[in-house]
Design an enzyme around this catalytic site. Sequence first.
Site, PDB file in Angstrom:
ATOM      1  N   GLY A 181      28.218 -14.567  -0.820  1.00 50.37           N
ATOM      2  CA  GLY A 181      27.923 -15.997  -0.737  1.00 50.37           C
ATOM      3  C   GLY A 181      26.592 -16.367  -0.126  1.00 50.37           C
ATOM      4  O   GLY A 181      26.505 -17.295   0.679  1.00 50.37           O
ATOM      5  N   ASN A 205      21.669 -33.613  -4.818  1.00 51.41           N
ATOM      6  CA  ASN A 205      22.482 -34.538  -4.015  1.00 51.41           C
ATOM      7  C   ASN A 205      21.949 -34.618  -2.580  1.00 51.41           C
ATOM      8  O   ASN A 205      22.676 -34.929  -1.650  1.00 51.41           O
ATOM      9  CB  ASN A 205      23.969 -34.151  -4.047  1.00 51.41           C
ATOM     10  CG  ASN A 205      24.176 -32.694  -3.663  1.00 51.41           C
ATOM     11  OD1 ASN A 205      23.272 -32.062  -3.117  1.00 51.41           O
ATOM     12  ND2 ASN A 205      25.357 -32.168  -3.928  1.00 51.41           N
ATOM     13  N   ASP A 245       0.814  -1.221   0.000  1.00 51.20           N
ATOM     14  CA  ASP A 245       0.000   0.000   0.000  1.00 51.20           C
ATOM     15  C   ASP A 245       0.844   1.264   0.000  1.00 51.20           C
ATOM     16  O   ASP A 245       0.443   2.280  -0.547  1.00 51.20           O
ATOM     17  CB  ASP A 245      -0.993   0.001   1.174  1.00 51.20           C
ATOM     18  CG  ASP A 245      -0.310  -0.135   2.527  1.00 51.20           C
ATOM     19  OD1 ASP A 245       0.633  -0.942   2.643  1.00 51.20           O
ATOM     20  OD2 ASP A 245      -0.717   0.565   3.478  1.00 51.20           O
ATOM     21  N   ASP A 284      20.736 -28.198  -5.039  1.00 56.55           N
ATOM     22  CA  ASP A 284      19.353 -28.325  -4.562  1.00 56.55           C
ATOM     23  C   ASP A 284      19.093 -27.439  -3.336  1.00 56.55           C
ATOM     24  O   ASP A 284      18.045 -26.808  -3.212  1.00 56.55           O
ATOM     25  CB  ASP A 284      18.985 -29.795  -4.285  1.00 56.55           C
ATOM     26  CG  ASP A 284      20.038 -30.566  -3.496  1.00 56.55           C
ATOM     27  OD1 ASP A 284      21.073 -29.977  -3.107  1.00 56.55           O
ATOM     28  OD2 ASP A 284      19.822 -31.783  -3.271  1.00 56.55           O
ATOM     29  N   GLY A 328      21.079 -32.512  -0.323  1.00 56.01           N
ATOM     30  CA  GLY A 328      21.408 -31.596   0.770  1.00 56.01           C
ATOM     31  C   GLY A 328      22.610 -30.725   0.503  1.00 56.01           C
ATOM     32  O   GLY A 328      22.971 -30.446  -0.639  1.00 56.01           O
ATOM     33  N   GLU A 365      28.751 -28.197   2.671  1.00 54.51           N
ATOM     34  CA  GLU A 365      28.819 -28.045   4.126  1.00 54.51           C
ATOM     35  C   GLU A 365      29.313 -29.328   4.803  1.00 54.51           C
ATOM     36  O   GLU A 365      29.914 -29.282   5.876  1.00 54.51           O
ATOM     37  CB  GLU A 365      27.443 -27.681   4.697  1.00 54.51           C
ATOM     38  CG  GLU A 365      26.815 -26.414   4.130  1.00 54.51           C
ATOM     39  CD  GLU A 365      27.402 -25.138   4.705  1.00 54.51           C
ATOM     40  OE1 GLU A 365      28.576 -24.857   4.447  1.00 54.51           O
ATOM     41  OE2 GLU A 365      26.668 -24.413   5.399  1.00 54.51           O
ATOM     42  N   HIS A 402       0.858   0.544  10.280  1.00 55.53           N
ATOM     43  CA  HIS A 402       1.303  -0.841  10.097  1.00 55.53           C
ATOM     44  C   HIS A 402       2.669  -0.904   9.398  1.00 55.53           C
ATOM     45  O   HIS A 402       3.126   0.101   8.865  1.00 55.53           O
ATOM     46  CB  HIS A 402       0.262  -1.648   9.321  1.00 55.53           C
ATOM     47  CG  HIS A 402       0.118  -1.227   7.883  1.00 55.53           C
ATOM     48  ND1 HIS A 402      -0.519  -0.061   7.531  1.00 55.53           N
ATOM     49  CD2 HIS A 402       0.530  -1.808   6.741  1.00 55.53           C
ATOM     50  CE1 HIS A 402      -0.487   0.045   6.203  1.00 55.53           C
ATOM     51  NE2 HIS A 402       0.143  -0.992   5.699  1.00 55.53           N
ATOM     52  N   HIS A 403       3.268  -2.062   9.365  1.00 53.55           N
ATOM     53  CA  HIS A 403       4.634  -2.273   8.844  1.00 53.55           C
ATOM     54  C   HIS A 403       5.664  -1.417   9.584  1.00 53.55           C
ATOM     55  O   HIS A 403       6.627  -0.918   9.000  1.00 53.55           O
ATOM     56  CB  HIS A 403       4.755  -1.967   7.347  1.00 53.55           C
ATOM     57  CG  HIS A 403       3.885  -2.795   6.448  1.00 53.55           C
ATOM     58  ND1 HIS A 403       3.384  -4.022   6.796  1.00 53.55           N
ATOM     59  CD2 HIS A 403       3.455  -2.561   5.170  1.00 53.55           C
ATOM     60  CE1 HIS A 403       2.674  -4.506   5.783  1.00 53.55           C
ATOM     61  NE2 HIS A 403       2.690  -3.642   4.791  1.00 53.55           N
ATOM     62  N   GLU A 459      10.654  -9.898  -1.972  1.00 53.75           N
ATOM     63  CA  GLU A 459      11.575  -8.763  -2.051  1.00 53.75           C
ATOM     64  C   GLU A 459      13.017  -9.225  -2.024  1.00 53.75           C
ATOM     65  O   GLU A 459      13.903  -8.574  -2.589  1.00 53.75           O
ATOM     66  CB  GLU A 459      11.320  -7.782  -0.913  1.00 53.75           C
ATOM     67  CG  GLU A 459      10.012  -7.011  -1.036  1.00 53.75           C
ATOM     68  CD  GLU A 459       8.805  -7.759  -0.486  1.00 53.75           C
ATOM     69  OE1 GLU A 459       8.941  -8.946  -0.115  1.00 53.75           O
ATOM     70  OE2 GLU A 459       7.717  -7.148  -0.420  1.00 53.75           O
TER      71      GLU A 459
HETATM   72  C1  LIG Z   1      21.665 -17.405   3.051  1.00 54.16           C
HETATM   73  C2  LIG Z   1      22.653 -18.468   3.387  1.00 54.16           C
HETATM   74  N1  LIG Z   1      22.360 -19.391   4.306  1.00 54.16           N
HETATM   75  C3  LIG Z   1      23.238 -20.370   4.599  1.00 54.16           C
HETATM   76  C4  LIG Z   1      24.442 -20.446   3.960  1.00 54.16           C
HETATM   77  C5  LIG Z   1      25.426 -21.550   4.290  1.00 54.16           C
HETATM   78  N2  LIG Z   1      25.617 -22.440   3.123  1.00 54.16           N
HETATM   79  C6  LIG Z   1      26.655 -22.288   2.288  1.00 54.16           C
HETATM   80  S1  LIG Z   1      26.699 -23.443   1.081  1.00 54.16           S
HETATM   81  C7  LIG Z   1      25.326 -24.187   1.683  1.00 54.16           C
HETATM   82  C8  LIG Z   1      24.801 -25.446   1.073  1.00 54.16           C
HETATM   83  C9  LIG Z   1      24.603 -25.424  -0.394  1.00 54.16           C
HETATM   84  O1  LIG Z   1      24.012 -26.640  -0.757  1.00 54.16           O
HETATM   85  P1  LIG Z   1      23.645 -26.938  -2.227  1.00 54.16           P
HETATM   86  O2  LIG Z   1      23.169 -25.729  -2.896  1.00 54.16           O
HETATM   87  O3  LIG Z   1      22.744 -28.112  -2.272  1.00 54.16           O
HETATM   88  O4  LIG Z   1      25.054 -27.278  -2.883  1.00 54.16           O
HETATM   89  P2  LIG Z   1      25.876 -28.646  -2.889  1.00 54.16           P
HETATM   90  O5  LIG Z   1      27.132 -28.375  -2.147  1.00 54.16           O
HETATM   91  O6  LIG Z   1      25.042 -29.701  -2.245  1.00 54.16           O
HETATM   92  O7  LIG Z   1      26.131 -28.913  -4.333  1.00 54.16           O
HETATM   93  C10 LIG Z   1      24.841 -23.523   2.811  1.00 54.16           C
HETATM   94  C11 LIG Z   1      23.658 -23.951   3.581  1.00 54.16           C
HETATM   95  C12 LIG Z   1      24.724 -19.446   3.015  1.00 54.16           C
HETATM   96  N3  LIG Z   1      25.870 -19.404   2.352  1.00 54.16           N
HETATM   97  N4  LIG Z   1      23.802 -18.499   2.713  1.00 54.16           N
HETATM   98 MG   LIG Z   2      23.059 -30.083  -2.640  1.00 55.98          MG
END
Ligand SMILES: Cc1ncc(C[n+]2csc(CCOP(=O)(O)OP(=O)(O)O)c2C)c(N)n1
Ligand SMILES: [Mg+2]
Length: 568
Positions: free
Chosen positions: A411, A465, A33, A438, A467, A471, A119-120, A56
């Site tokens: 990053g 993969n 708004d 993913d 997850g 990490e 609001h907001h 956003e």
């Molecule tokens: C906003 C944010 N949250 C958390 C992280 C920490 N982080 C860095 S890489 C990553 C995982 C990426 O996983 P994916 O995209 O599946 O790549 P893969 O290594 O599995 O190929 C995370 C959680 C980050 N860099 N940015």
């Molecule tokens: Mg992954």
Amino acid sequence: MSSSPAPRMKIGDFLLRRLNEAGVRHLFGVPGDYNLELLQQLQDSGALKWIGTCSELNASYAADGYARLNGLGALLVTNGVGALSAINGIGGSYSEHIAVVCIAGSIPLRSVERGLGMHHTMADGSYDHFLDAFAHVTAASVRLTPRNAATEIDRLILTAWREKRPVYMELPSDIAYLDIEVPAGPLVLAQPPSDPERLRSCVTAMAARLSAAKSPAILVDADADRFGVASELMELAEKMQAPVAIINTAKSVIDEHFPLYLGMYIGKPSEPHVREAIESTDCLLAIGYRPLEVTTGDFSASLPANTIHARGHAVDVGDDNYQAVTLKEVIRGVIEGVPQVSQRAPRPVAAAAARPPADGSAKLTQAAYWQAMQGYLREGDVLFVDNGTSYAVFGLKFPPKCTFVGSVNWGSIGYSVGALLGTLTAAPERRHILFVGDGSFQVTAQELSTILRHDHKPVIFLINNGGYTIERGYLGKSEPYNDIASWSYADLPKVFRRDTSARSFVVKTVGDLQNALSAPNDRLIFVESIMDRYDALAPVMNSSNKGADLDYGPRGPQRPDNQLRPAT
Ligand SMILES: Cc1ncc(C[n+]2csc(CCOP(=O)(O)OP(=O)(O)O)c2C)c(N)n1
Ligand SMILES: [Mg+2]
């Protein structure tokens, strides 16, 4: 003689006009708004095209991606709730030196003046929280008023463009339709001219050192792209017959087929010939160098002590610091100032390792995946990488005229999906390729719907993969906190656009991948590649393993058995 009266315009119309004059043709964001009145002005004037996004956060990424190709990008959000969603992306633009104008439709001045709760807000009587927050992640921020709008709009847009940093302006919702006096002429984007004496002295000092050197070299960080001096640097390299290396933030800024292109310098993990050339040069010219652990192989980079550091608006040569000099004028001056060198002693180059082609029926591995991707790239591509094992992209050799879009310093996972919408909007005629994991994709996946809505045709390579594999190299190789929900990724184009004509592929073998790669680029291509959760190229794993030591210290929980490690 009477001078003609200053033209008058509505504040909102003037803001849109200035953005347009600054080369911005699209505005990303989410209505609210407090900003609908500006959106109506946009609609009525046709000054810009509105690209509504799902969030956003994604708008802030899209504006950043747009600015990477266009020089300047903009987004429109609503007070507080929208602005704070965008602040991550704006922080990223600050870190990565990208010029973005973030406009927040904000609380009407009437309510601010009378102290009316709205609001907001935090409902605590203050209207300054978000302005204060953005002051930390922008080069300039302001709440517009009818008194300051004509000057502040120009100051902020110009500051963003000159500094290559984001700016934030609040447009109170009850002033967009008020008439003010505005300048008649267009807004001209230009760097301030250098101080003539400083420029002369700086160029003389730099040229003297570079001319006297036996083995000068150039090291390029992202600012060479942001301040538009890549072609000048190649010209200088040619004149001096000096090799040019990049750091990973500047991937593709120097044409990787340029004969004097050395490769990537990231300290110890660099190829030996690159390391040798940069660390043993008797005169290094570094452009915008900003060392971080992720750009220096955990601080193993070591530039010669007498390195010349040139930045957007200042240069360090030995003990001397030159202010009020702009990078383009400096590099142009140095090109003039150094003699043409015909040839230097030949430099060692890396021998390309020949790899046997992979067996088509074999289960897809990261090694085979990236080998195939090397063959898929072509001249002029816009290439994206998100965080994750897809960082293997840094090891690919890009064809000429490619643009790399990444966010190595900031990053933030998911950046690439929003930013892809931005680059597609800025340059729809180019081929855009996204490499994403993913986990990263899950953060911003819904922006795929906007990409499909506007009939864009990128190629999206998603690694499924299960997850956060990158990490797992830090900590928790098999811990559940590194696992994510299993989505049916390749079905998403259909979910996000019922009548989509996108080509989707689920790839499990090398042969499946080859089939996906042979699809024509006449539609959006979505390739979900299923790979092992413990599969990553060795440089990626090594970097995670070392990162854990730096992050957690010697008393931390990291051990070889709870970290994904390269096979020994
Ligand atoms: C906003 C944010 N949250 C958390 C992280 C920490 N982080 C860095 S890489 C990553 C995982 C990426 O996983 P994916 O995209 O599946 O790549 P893969 O290594 O599995 O190929 C995370 C959680 C980050 N860099 N940015
Ligand atoms: Mg992954």
